[in-house]
Design a protein around this motif. Sequence first.
Motif, PDB file in Angstrom:
ATOM      1  N   SER A 132      37.414  -6.657  16.006  1.00 20.06           N
ATOM      2  CA  SER A 132      36.871  -7.937  16.450  1.00 20.06           C
ATOM      3  C   SER A 132      35.363  -7.884  16.642  1.00 20.06           C
ATOM      4  CB  SER A 132      37.527  -8.333  17.773  1.00 20.06           C
ATOM      5  OG  SER A 132      36.918  -9.488  18.310  1.00 20.06           O
ATOM      6  N   LYS A 133      34.710  -8.983  16.297  1.00 21.31           N
ATOM      7  CA  LYS A 133      33.296  -9.172  16.615  1.00 21.31           C
ATOM      8  C   LYS A 133      33.156 -10.097  17.823  1.00 21.31           C
ATOM      9  CE  LYS A 133      31.594  -8.525  11.929  1.00 21.31           C
ATOM     10  NZ  LYS A 133      30.850  -9.125  10.814  1.00 21.31           N
ATOM     11  N   GLY A 134      34.261 -10.360  18.500  1.00 21.36           N
ATOM     12  CA  GLY A 134      34.216 -11.164  19.716  1.00 21.36           C
ATOM     13  C   GLY A 134      34.864 -12.530  19.623  1.00 21.36           C
ATOM     14  N   GLY A 135      35.474 -12.852  18.495  1.00 23.71           N
ATOM     15  CA  GLY A 135      36.085 -14.168  18.346  1.00 23.71           C
ATOM     16  C   GLY A 135      35.029 -15.249  18.183  1.00 23.71           C
TER      17      GLY A 135
ATOM     18  N   SER B  34      30.821 -15.622  16.333  1.00 25.34           N
ATOM     19  CA  SER B  34      29.931 -16.767  16.533  1.00 25.34           C
ATOM     20  C   SER B  34      29.977 -17.233  17.980  1.00 25.34           C
ATOM     21  CB  SER B  34      30.331 -17.925  15.618  1.00 25.34           C
ATOM     22  OG  SER B  34      30.121 -17.577  14.272  1.00 25.34           O
ATOM     23  N   LEU B  35      28.799 -17.538  18.507  1.00 22.29           N
ATOM     24  CA  LEU B  35      28.650 -18.071  19.856  1.00 22.29           C
ATOM     25  C   LEU B  35      27.739 -19.282  19.752  1.00 22.29           C
ATOM     26  CD1 LEU B  35      28.815 -18.110  22.930  1.00 22.29           C
ATOM     27  CD2 LEU B  35      27.075 -16.302  22.976  1.00 22.29           C
ATOM     28  N   LEU B  36      28.327 -20.451  19.872  1.00 21.99           N
ATOM     29  CA  LEU B  36      27.567 -21.699  19.798  1.00 21.99           C
ATOM     30  C   LEU B  36      27.270 -22.136  21.227  1.00 21.99           C
ATOM     31  CD1 LEU B  36      29.278 -21.461  17.118  1.00 21.99           C
ATOM     32  CD2 LEU B  36      28.892 -23.899  16.899  1.00 21.99           C
ATOM     33  N   ARG B  37      26.009 -22.041  21.610  1.00 26.59           N
ATOM     34  CA  ARG B  37      25.597 -22.352  22.974  1.00 26.59           C
ATOM     35  C   ARG B  37      25.631 -23.859  23.225  1.00 26.59           C
ATOM     36  NH1 ARG B  37      26.075 -18.069  26.294  1.00 26.59           N
ATOM     37  NH2 ARG B  37      25.089 -16.236  25.400  1.00 26.59           N
ATOM     38  N   LYS B  38      25.665 -24.207  24.490  1.00 29.52           N
ATOM     39  CA  LYS B  38      25.839 -25.577  24.951  1.00 29.52           C
ATOM     40  C   LYS B  38      24.925 -26.549  24.218  1.00 29.52           C
ATOM     41  CE  LYS B  38      25.945 -28.411  29.086  1.00 29.52           C
ATOM     42  NZ  LYS B  38      25.916 -28.438  30.534  1.00 29.52           N
ATOM     43  N   GLY B  39      25.540 -27.638  23.741  1.00 26.78           N
ATOM     44  CA  GLY B  39      24.785 -28.766  23.194  1.00 26.78           C
ATOM     45  C   GLY B  39      24.213 -28.580  21.810  1.00 26.78           C
ATOM     46  N   CYS B  40      24.534 -27.490  21.120  1.00 29.97           N
ATOM     47  CA  CYS B  40      23.949 -27.296  19.787  1.00 29.97           C
ATOM     48  C   CYS B  40      24.628 -28.191  18.756  1.00 29.97           C
ATOM     49  CB  CYS B  40      23.988 -25.830  19.363  1.00 29.97           C
ATOM     50  SG  CYS B  40      25.603 -25.201  18.934  1.00 29.97           S
ATOM     51  N   VAL B  41      23.924 -28.410  17.657  1.00 32.86           N
ATOM     52  CA  VAL B  41      24.407 -29.227  16.538  1.00 32.86           C
ATOM     53  C   VAL B  41      24.372 -28.360  15.290  1.00 32.86           C
ATOM     54  CG1 VAL B  41      23.913 -31.249  15.101  1.00 32.86           C
ATOM     55  CG2 VAL B  41      23.535 -31.353  17.584  1.00 32.86           C
ATOM     56  N   ILE B  42      25.454 -28.422  14.520  1.00 37.46           N
ATOM     57  CA  ILE B  42      25.558 -27.690  13.260  1.00 37.46           C
ATOM     58  C   ILE B  42      25.720 -28.722  12.146  1.00 37.46           C
ATOM     59  CG2 ILE B  42      26.799 -25.945  11.946  1.00 37.46           C
ATOM     60  CD1 ILE B  42      25.553 -24.872  14.584  1.00 37.46           C
ATOM     61  N   GLY B  43      24.776 -28.740  11.203  1.00 33.11           N
ATOM     62  CA  GLY B  43      24.796 -29.711  10.114  1.00 33.11           C
ATOM     63  C   GLY B  43      25.918 -29.459   9.126  1.00 33.11           C
TER      64      GLY B  43
END
Length: 163
Positions: free
Chosen positions: A104-107, A126-135
Amino acid sequence: MISISKSAQVSRLADIEDSKFGTSILIEDRVYIDSFVRIRPVGGRGDVRIGKDSFINAGTVIFSGNGVDIGQWVLIAPNCTLAPTNHAYASRERTIRHQGFLPSKGGIVIEDDCWIGANCTVLDGSLLRKGCVIGAGSLVRGEVEAYSVNSGNPLRKTGMRGD
């Protein structure tokens, strides 16, 4: 084990598979899961949690793998893939299918108030921090800054929310 809040709305056409290995799938209050969303407990023994008031749009596939933790008020557009797992492939003597999975890389962790555009792929670690936007159409690997706007493959920061 599958646990779906009574206030969640799950389309009759969604496919949420129960685990044979003890993976839990938790769908919290007021989550909306559209038609043709698929949640599959495969590729590891990680759990899946979809936080309150989140929206998972049509055609999205979520593999449990090493775990998926989706915060509150998260929007996932159509046809995204969340894949927190990686096949082992180093041996030439065995088929990839018979080599199992890499460590695992951390889920995948998606914090509150994120938006993931259509046709994105989010990978293990992947760690998507609060409020980010991914196009739309982006590939996500690694950490994404809070409130940042990002797109592409490789993923690049293109701005910040509120700028």
